[in-house]
Design an enzyme around this catalytic site. Structure first.
Site, mmCIF file in Angstrom:
data_model
loop_
_atom_site.group_PDB
_atom_site.id
_atom_site.type_symbol
_atom_site.label_atom_id
_atom_site.label_comp_id
_atom_site.label_asym_id
_atom_site.label_seq_id
_atom_site.Cartn_x
_atom_site.Cartn_y
_atom_site.Cartn_z
ATOM 1 N N ASP A 483 0.828 -1.200 0.000
ATOM 2 C CA ASP A 483 0.000 0.000 0.000
ATOM 3 C C ASP A 483 0.864 1.252 0.000
ATOM 4 O OD1 ASP A 483 0.889 -0.626 2.555
ATOM 5 O OD2 ASP A 483 -0.870 0.168 3.567
ATOM 6 N N ARG A 487 5.245 4.326 6.057
ATOM 7 C CA ARG A 487 4.827 4.197 7.454
ATOM 8 C C ARG A 487 4.913 2.736 7.925
ATOM 9 N NH1 ARG A 487 -1.103 5.576 5.663
ATOM 10 N NH2 ARG A 487 -1.905 3.509 5.177
ATOM 11 N N ASP A 488 4.553 2.523 9.178
ATOM 12 C CA ASP A 488 4.623 1.152 9.702
ATOM 13 C C ASP A 488 3.418 0.361 9.203
ATOM 14 O OD1 ASP A 488 2.686 2.433 11.121
ATOM 15 O OD2 ASP A 488 3.368 1.830 13.098
ATOM 16 N N GLU A 489 3.470 -0.008 7.942
ATOM 17 C CA GLU A 489 2.399 -0.786 7.340
ATOM 18 C C GLU A 489 2.996 -1.593 6.183
ATOM 19 O OE1 GLU A 489 -1.318 1.082 7.122
ATOM 20 O OE2 GLU A 489 -2.275 -0.633 6.202
ATOM 21 N N ASP A 496 -6.053 -2.804 -2.930
ATOM 22 C CA ASP A 496 -5.219 -1.868 -3.672
ATOM 23 C C ASP A 496 -4.666 -2.534 -4.927
ATOM 24 O OD1 ASP A 496 -5.413 -1.442 -0.847
ATOM 25 O OD2 ASP A 496 -3.903 0.118 -0.958
ATOM 26 N N TRP A 548 -11.489 -6.608 -1.675
ATOM 27 C CA TRP A 548 -10.108 -6.931 -1.293
ATOM 28 C C TRP A 548 -9.866 -8.404 -1.642
ATOM 29 C CZ3 TRP A 548 -11.743 -2.342 -0.227
ATOM 30 C CH2 TRP A 548 -10.847 -1.338 0.080
ATOM 31 N N GLU A 754 -2.438 8.862 -0.966
ATOM 32 C CA GLU A 754 -3.412 7.894 -0.454
ATOM 33 C C GLU A 754 -4.810 8.494 -0.427
ATOM 34 O OE1 GLU A 754 -2.711 6.828 3.644
ATOM 35 O OE2 GLU A 754 -3.916 5.005 3.450
ATOM 36 N N HIS A 775 0.860 6.077 -2.554
ATOM 37 C CA HIS A 775 -0.120 4.999 -2.480
ATOM 38 C C HIS A 775 -0.717 4.885 -3.874
ATOM 39 C CE1 HIS A 775 -1.392 3.630 1.573
ATOM 40 N NE2 HIS A 775 -2.491 3.159 1.016
HETATM 41 C C1 BGC Z 1 -4.093 0.709 3.704
HETATM 42 C C2 BGC Z 1 -4.934 0.594 2.477
HETATM 43 C C3 BGC Z 1 -5.743 -0.653 2.634
HETATM 44 C C4 BGC Z 1 -6.651 -0.401 3.780
HETATM 45 C C5 BGC Z 1 -7.700 -1.394 4.043
HETATM 46 C C6 BGC Z 1 -4.995 0.921 4.856
HETATM 47 O O1 BGC Z 1 -4.342 1.090 6.035
HETATM 48 O O2 BGC Z 1 -3.133 1.698 3.584
HETATM 49 O O3 BGC Z 1 -4.348 0.906 1.323
HETATM 50 O O4 BGC Z 1 -6.349 -1.119 1.499
HETATM 51 O O5 BGC Z 1 -5.940 -0.102 4.943
HETATM 52 O O6 BGC Z 1 -8.840 -0.716 4.084
#
Ligand code: BGC
Length: 908
Positions: A483, A487-489, A496, A548, A754, A775
């Site tokens: 995504d 950041r911490d993700e 996506d 998703w 994003e 994003h």
């Molecule tokens: C992400 C998105 C992802 C979503 C789920 C977010 O934190 O950055 O791109 O699809 O969470 O809804």
């Protein structure tokens, strides 16, 4: 027609050029056909596979000779010869018959190698740092050390010295890691790959890389060295920073095997085992989210070369192979693909500088510095600046993105190798006086996915938008489609990926990339059949969210459409079936109202998301079912195709009863509801015109702005252009006020944000809890630029660009648009311009591609095609109500068309 032969080129095996390890079940061949003239076609092919070392000249003694296969197929041609041995090199070549039945010459031969085989092919165990104290268990230098840094550990250094006797004919190094690793032989890195082996669910599968090290080895003493860092496996990973090392393991480990073949036919295998030694070196710690700390003074000089005294190194820890399969990496490697010197360096006082690279990207910064021993040089990374000109880091959440170096007193090039950051700006401290911009360089890191799409038009803003889309793809295609990179993700969110997949595949060659990630998606599938919300899915059980989880069907289908790759469908078919069974079992009414998981809806719609979640979900279920019809047909499962056609019909009926009104309006009246209903074929044919008009009214009510989030946005412009409203599509595309694509462009964005309002004049930054500036999801408009503006579109039912409907959609303020797409069958070019009332189109098609070229025109009968011929037919032009198009049927070659253009649009 030409008398010259067709010659196959660009030979690929499993989507790669001369791959060094291909799993047998992924063996497939493709090529591009070249040859001058027009209307060129392949009518048959012959592939031969031979033992690469036996040097067979022209098919004699081949292991497999397909013979003459009457077929236009040049992609996804499966190997169907006798079983091939593991870890062996094979040669292959192909020749083709043309449209006149004439046979051309053989292509140049190329090679592929088979994978190492199952667990018994590995004479090795997992090794890591053995017990004992490190000389810097706590980082040294003059900076403060805090809890996060204390949680991290130096990267293990591992080495093995060994002697080679005899003449080497071929040597391969197979390696993987629980963590990420870099290998060297005799002090030289074995490849430019970084972040290998990438991210998989390490509890279920490891991918290994294969390196050709034939020339790195010498007779006599050799040393293989490895540095292994935490990576995804042992470091901070995902969106909960408490989770360092909790997902897959606490200390990184290496698994490697060197296989040396000698000229006399002998072979030696040398795997990681207790003969290796371990220590630590200059990598005080390295973490993907937090950053890397290097202390070059701690590097044991010469540790990776013969002659080094390793007697004080520790034994290694050893662990036998686990249950996880070891699989040859089907994906492309991650590499540094470009370097960008700092555009400006602004002094901030006290030896600090702000570097601006002019481009938001993922990667790292290389600093050239010459500082007194012990000086701490620190590089912090951010995507934006705060109003005061300081680095904006709030949106990074707990990710630190901070690299530090303890200077040695000698001039050095300092760069990390076991982390990456998302940034445009870097704040660098500890540099002393006046660094030059050339001393500070951003290294762009991503999966090596070659560029396949070009797009240019008369609007600088749209060109920037196109560039931003590609940069967001580059910033997020880092082994998996993430995504965001900062950041911490940094998770492989399926929603996506599915909205962006088509755009991604126009921009770059992502065949191998998606082929790899779809295994991660399959690995993440729950026993219920629900596909995960992100893959790899860590230890989360989030699964089944509409739009998703559907990526489990949509992405393989997209790969099939774009690359003609049936194998990707076959490989994932049972997973798709399990998903479809899950949905059917939960939803007997044929409305997807149960088993909705986290149900994100039309995520990040700029206003409140007013699209009913079950409407969105049911639309996606119907879409899955209709794609499953095509998928089942493509892989020869007609009984399944029938079953899914029936299901699609039932869902469509349920959808219409629940959500479609008699006047063609759709419940909730949101733009997304209309877009999904139209795109997914959910309104009765007779109502489409009315429904499309409702969509346009919904847009007009917003003063020609969009209200779609991640889910609706991808199909918004394609739906408008397919239903008579290309003018509305252009108006949305060229809209500059919020929310719109050009809103961020006008604010200097260099990547896709994003959120539509990541930053506004009125409010400044959006909530830092979720505000990435890199994003790709909202960049899914990219496919419209290729498919509609340029008109490079697959014909209905086609896959792999064998047949096109090449129909440009001129409009908006554009005076011209030109671009190309390097398809699996070769490069397709489309260029158009409007001059006064004249419209001109130039098209180039490679051999083996046929196109129905459609030229929209106010007076289509006057449009001239090749050889001054008129159209073969006149048809309704789908981009504008009441307008017509001139139809021309062409094969390969370069063709020009011109005629009166469309009248100006009355609507907008
Ligand atoms: C992400 C998105 C992802 C979503 C789920 C977010 O934190 O950055 O791109 O699809 O969470 O809804």
């Amino acid at each position: 027609m030409s008398t010259e032969h067709l010659i196959p080129s660009e030979l690929r095996c499993a989507h790669k050029v001369a791959p060094l390890a291909v799993e047998i079940d992924r063996l497939s061949f493709s090529w591009v056909v070249e040859g001058p003239g027009t209307g060129r076609r392949q009518t048959a092919y012959q592939v031969v596979v031979f033992d690469a070392e036996a040097a067979v000249p022209h098919g004699a003694g081949a292991l497999w000779d397909s013979g003459r296969v009457p077929s236009a197929s040049s992609t996804d041609v499966a190997y169907s010869g006798p079983p091939l041995a593991a870890a062996c090199a094979y040669g292959w070549k192909v020749r083709v018959w043309d449209e006149a039945g004439d046979l051309g010459p053989w292509s140049d031969a190329t090679t592929f190698e088979t994978a190492l085989g199952g667990a018994d092919a590995w004479d090795a165990c997992w090794i890591g740092l053995g017990p004992g104290r490190s000389h810097f268990d706590v980082p040294s230098g003059d900076g403060p050390v805090d809890a996060v840094e204390l949680a991290m550990r130096p990267a293990p250094y591992l080495r093995r010295a060994f002697t080679v006797q005899g003449q080497i004919s071929r040597a391969r190094l197979y390696s993987t890691a629980l963590g990420i690793h870099e290998l060297s032989i005799n002090g030289r890195r074995v490849s430019e790959d970084v972040l290998a082996p990438g991210w998989t669910d390490y509890n279920r599968r490891f991918l290994y890389q294969t390196y050709d090290v034939t020339r790195s080895l010498v007779e006599g003493e050799n040393v293989v060295g490895a540095v292994v860092a935490d990576g995804w496996a042992c470091g901070f990973c995902g969106f909960d920073a408490k989770h360092r090392g909790a997902h897959y393991g606490r200390s990184p480990q290496l698994l490697a095997q060197l296989v040396i073949r000698f000229a006399d036919g002998g072979q030696e295998r040398l795997g990681t085992d207790d003969r290796w030694r371990s220590s630590v070196g200059s990598v005080a710690y390295a973490d993907l989210l937090m950053g890397e700390r290097r202390e070059p003074a701690q590097e044991p000089a010469g540790w990776d070369r013969p002659g080094y005294d390793a007697s004080r190194w520790r034994p290694v820890s050893c662990r036998p192979l686990g249950h996880q399969p070891l699989v040859a990496d089907p994906g492309p490697p991650v590499r540094v693909t470009e370097e960008l010197p700092a555009k400006s360096l602004t002094p901030l006082g006290s030896g600090k500088f702000m570097a601006d690279f002019g481009q938001n990207l993922a990667g790292w910064v290389r600093v050239t510095a010459d500082r007194p021993a012990g000086t701490l040089i620190e590089v912090r990374h951010g995507e934006m600046l705060s109003p005061g000109g300081t680095l904006y880091v709030n949106n990074l959440r707990t990710a630190r993105q901070r690299d530090t170096y303890v200077a040695t007193g000698a001039a050095a090039e300092l760069a990390p190798r076991f982390t990456f950051h998302g940034f445009r700006y870097a704040e660098i401290s500890g540099l002393g006086d006046d660094p030059r911009p050339g001393d500070i360089t951003a290294c762009v890191v991503h999966s090596d996915i070659p560029l396949t799409g070009h797009f240019e038009c008369s609007s600088a803003d749209i060109n920037r938008l196109h560039s931003n889309i590609d940069w967001s793809q580059r910033g997020n295609f880092i082994n998996i489609p993430t995504d965001c990179p900062q950041r911490d993700e940094r998770l492989g969110w399926l929603g996506d990926a599915q909205v962006f997949a088509r755009t991604a595949a126009y921009n770059r060659d992502v065949a191998a990339f998606f082929s790899k990630w779809l295994d991660d998606v399959a690995d993440g599938q729950l026993p219920s059949g629900a596909f995960p919300d992100f893959a790899p899915r860590l230890d989360h059980h989030w699964a089944g969210a509409p739009a998703w989880a559907d990526a489990g069907v949509i992405v393989p289908w997209t790969a099939y459409k774009m690359y003609g790759d049936r194998a990707v469908l076959a490989r994932n078919f049972e997973h798709m079936v399990a998903w479809m069974n899950f949905l059917a079992a939960n939803n007997p009414t044929r409305l997807w109202t149960s088993g909705l998981g986290n149900n994100y809806g039309d995520w990040l719609a700029p206003k409140k998301d007013l699209t009913p979640p079950e409407l969105l979900a049911t639309a996606y279920w119907a879409y899955d079912a209709s794609l499953m019809v095509e998928i089942s047909q493509a892989i020869g499962r007609p009984e399944k195709a029938g079953e899914y056609a029936q299901l699609a019909q039932e869902i469509r009926k349920a959808f219409q009863q629940a959500y479609v009104n008699h006047d063609g309006s759709v419940a909730s009246g949101t733009q997304t509801a209309y877009v999904l209903a139209l795109h997914m074929g959910l309104v009765p044919e007779a109502m489409r015109t009315a429904t499309a008009l409702h969509l346009v009214q919904a847009i007009a009510e917003e003063d020609w702005h969009l209200t779609t989030g991640f889910v609706g946005v991808g199909y918004l412009l394609p739906v408008l252009s397919s239903n008579g409203y290309s003018d509305v599509a252009y108006r949305l595309l060229e809209q500059r006020t919020f929310p719109s694509w050009l809103y961020s462009v006008a604010r200097g964005a260099t990547t896709i944000w994003e959120r539509w309002d990541g930053w506004t004049e009125e409010r400044g930054f959006q909530s830092p809890r979720m505000n990435s500036f890199n994003h790709y999801s909202l960049g899914s408009v990219g496919e419209w630029l290729y498919r509609f503006v340029l008109g490079i579109e697959l014909a209905p039912g086609a896959a792999g660009f064998d047949r096109l409907v090449l129909r440009p959609h001129p409009g908006g303020s554009l005076a011209y648009a030109r671009g190309s797409f390097a398809s699996v069958r070769g490069e397709i070019v489309s260029e158009w311009s409007r001059d006064g009332t004249r419209f001109k189109l130039d098209v180039k098609l490679p051999p083996n591609v046929a196109a129905s070229v459609r030229v929209p025109s106010a007076r289509p009968e006057e449009v001239m095609g090749p050889d001054c011929a008129g159209p073969v037919a006149i048809a309704d032009y789908p981009g504008a109500i009441g307008q017509k198009e001139a139809v021309f049927e062409v094969g390969s070659g370069h063709f020009s068309f011109s005629g009166p253009g469309l009248p100006p649009s009355a609507m907008v």
